[in-house]
Design a protein around this motif. Structure first.
Motif, mmCIF file in Angstrom:
data_model
loop_
_atom_site.group_PDB
_atom_site.id
_atom_site.type_symbol
_atom_site.label_atom_id
_atom_site.label_comp_id
_atom_site.label_asym_id
_atom_site.label_seq_id
_atom_site.Cartn_x
_atom_site.Cartn_y
_atom_site.Cartn_z
ATOM 1 N N VAL A 323 130.572 44.899 63.957
ATOM 2 C CA VAL A 323 131.979 44.530 63.395
ATOM 3 C C VAL A 323 131.689 43.610 62.352
ATOM 4 O O VAL A 323 132.197 43.638 61.179
ATOM 5 N N ARG A 324 130.966 42.613 62.501
ATOM 6 C CA ARG A 324 130.850 41.546 61.386
ATOM 7 C C ARG A 324 130.060 41.998 60.281
ATOM 8 O O ARG A 324 130.617 41.857 58.914
ATOM 9 N N ASP A 325 129.155 43.138 60.210
ATOM 10 C CA ASP A 325 128.484 43.732 59.415
ATOM 11 C C ASP A 325 129.453 44.248 58.373
ATOM 12 O O ASP A 325 129.536 44.418 57.094
ATOM 13 N N ARG A 326 130.408 45.046 59.240
ATOM 14 C CA ARG A 326 131.460 46.041 58.450
ATOM 15 C C ARG A 326 132.246 45.138 57.656
ATOM 16 O O ARG A 326 132.664 45.497 56.391
ATOM 17 N N LEU A 327 132.769 44.122 58.339
ATOM 18 C CA LEU A 327 133.935 43.351 57.804
ATOM 19 C C LEU A 327 133.266 42.726 56.361
ATOM 20 O O LEU A 327 133.876 42.681 55.698
ATOM 21 N N GLN A 328 131.751 42.148 56.564
ATOM 22 C CA GLN A 328 131.120 41.575 55.425
ATOM 23 C C GLN A 328 131.252 42.477 54.314
ATOM 24 O O GLN A 328 131.365 42.010 53.179
ATOM 25 N N ARG A 329 130.763 43.810 54.462
ATOM 26 C CA ARG A 329 130.656 44.735 53.417
ATOM 27 C C ARG A 329 132.049 44.916 52.577
ATOM 28 O O ARG A 329 132.383 45.334 51.630
ATOM 29 N N ALA A 330 133.072 45.045 53.916
ATOM 30 C CA ALA A 330 134.408 45.366 53.209
ATOM 31 C C ALA A 330 134.893 44.167 52.257
ATOM 32 O O ALA A 330 135.622 44.471 51.302
ATOM 33 N N ALA A 331 134.391 43.101 52.667
ATOM 34 C CA ALA A 331 135.067 41.888 51.752
ATOM 35 C C ALA A 331 134.098 41.683 50.489
ATOM 36 O O ALA A 331 134.442 40.890 49.731
ATOM 37 N N ALA A 332 132.646 42.088 50.514
ATOM 38 C CA ALA A 332 132.037 42.027 49.412
ATOM 39 C C ALA A 332 132.410 42.664 48.108
ATOM 40 O O ALA A 332 133.157 43.745 48.239
ATOM 41 N N VAL A 333 132.346 41.932 46.855
ATOM 42 C CA VAL A 333 132.640 42.640 45.734
ATOM 43 C C VAL A 333 131.553 43.007 44.849
ATOM 44 O O VAL A 333 130.355 42.552 45.050
#
Ligand code: TXA
Ligand code: MG
Length: 333
Positions: A323-333
């Motif tokens: 979950v942390r991995d997917r959220l970090q990627r969703a937040a990456a610009v």
């Protein structure tokens, strides 16, 4: 009828026939919905890349109904990979092995390795078995979303991505909710390329030793691009205290003419008392529950036309890795 029912054997058969005829079929798996094509048919596989807008060099995962089929694509699959798949298949584990020469070239994006997975969803397995009976030994299927976007966890999500003309085999809402754990088994010890519900500890316990470190030789995995799985609305990931402070600093008429941001929040702590919060969804206590709803929540919040989505950083423990991995990627610009 493009939306077919995985509970209806005739519909499953129709989908298998369409795959054998070189058509695309989206189908339910326990992780996310996949956009499938016959992995042995390079022309059919090319249509996946075109539909997704995915660059051609990015390899796809081949889904199989049997170990024999997996070995058709990767006859030299190593001992560690075989040990792991005997324990965790069918399930949310993808192993990458050396690819048989001339087999699944387009599915592998031209690489000399190939990703293989046997899904645990009964609808996916029924489809794969029927397709195999028609000569389709493997179904290449990335997540059924446009490149870089949030993966679909319901048939309706797939239709939102691709419209009503694509054939979708409905198997209900995905129970895992985030994509499979990917292990590069072209090296020994294997190396984790993408965390998922199946964690490193379980894999290492089964192997009897540690996983390897990511090195320079590790193959490219676009799912490991920094920005991926992203809603259209910008996502910010913050610790609870920073989120509280950011909300407190928002808006208010005294904010000297500055435009007020409309914020949606997804957090474990409640922030409903804050005026600027247009919508709040509570992140579940367990990582498995959070994973199951994650992409659906991101889609819902994305649809609200807010300016930004603020997400509380999930716990640092290993069960939250996926979950942390997917959220970090969703937040990456
Ligand atoms: O849970 C899942 O794995 C879902 C469902 C549909 O099974 N599929 C999925 O596929 O997530 P996709 O294409 O969205 O992600 C596949 C990932 C990509 O990051 C890709 O680079 C990596 O697998 N991959 C596949 N074959 C590879 C290979 N030969 N070498 C390196 N990475 C590979
Ligand atoms: Mg994907």
């Amino acid at each position: 009828m493009p939306l077919l029912s995985g509970a209806n054997p005739a519909d499953v058969e129709t989908c298998a026939q369409r795959l054998a005829a070189g058509e695309l079929v989206a189908f339910a798996t326990e992780t996310v919905y996949g956009l499938g094509a016959n992995a042995l048919d390079d022309v059919a596989v090319a249509a996946i890349y075109a539909a997704k807008g995915r660059p051609a060099g990015h390899p796809l995962i081949v889904h199989v109904a049997s170990l024999e089929a997996a070995l058709h694509f990767s006859p030299a699959l190593g001992a560690s990979a075989r040990k792991l798949l005997s324990a965790f298949w069918p399930g949310p584990l993808t192993v990458i092995g050396p690819r048989a020469v001339g087999v699944g070239v387009a599915a592998a994006g031209g690489q000399d390795s190939i990703g293989l997975r046997m899904p645990a969803h009964p609808v996916a397995m029924a489809l794969l078995r029927q397709a195999a009976a028609l000569g389709v030994m493997g179904v290449a299927a990335p997540s059924a979303n446009r490149f870089g976007r949030v993966s679909p966890t319901t048939a309706a999500h797939v239709q939102q991505e691709f419209g009503p003309s694509l054939t979708v085999l409905d198997g209900g809402a995905c129970t895992v909710g985030i994509e499979s754990t990917i292990l590069d088994c072209t090296c020994d010890p294997p190396v984790l390329l993408r965390p998922g519900q199946l964690g490193s500890a379980a894999l290492e316990q089964r192997l009897g030793h540690s996983l390897g470190q990511r090195g320079l030789h590790t193959p490219r995995a676009p799912g490991s691009l920094k920005s991926h799985y992203a809603p259209r609305t910008p996502v910010r990931l913050m610790q609870a205290a920073d989120l509280a402070a950011a909300l407190a600093g928002l808006a208010g008429p005294e904010q000297g003419g500055q435009a007020v941001q409309r914020v949606a929040v997804y957090s474990r702590h409640a922030f409903t008392d804050q005026e600027a919060v247009l919508a709040w969804r509570q992140m579940p206590e367990s990582a498995a529950d959070a994973a199951r709803e994650l992409f659906s929540v991101l889609r819902d919040l994305d649809d609200l036309a807010v300016d930004t989505i603020w997400v509380e950083q999930p716990p640092a423990s290993a069960d939250w890795d996926g979950v942390r991995d997917r959220l970090q990627r969703a937040a990456a610009v």
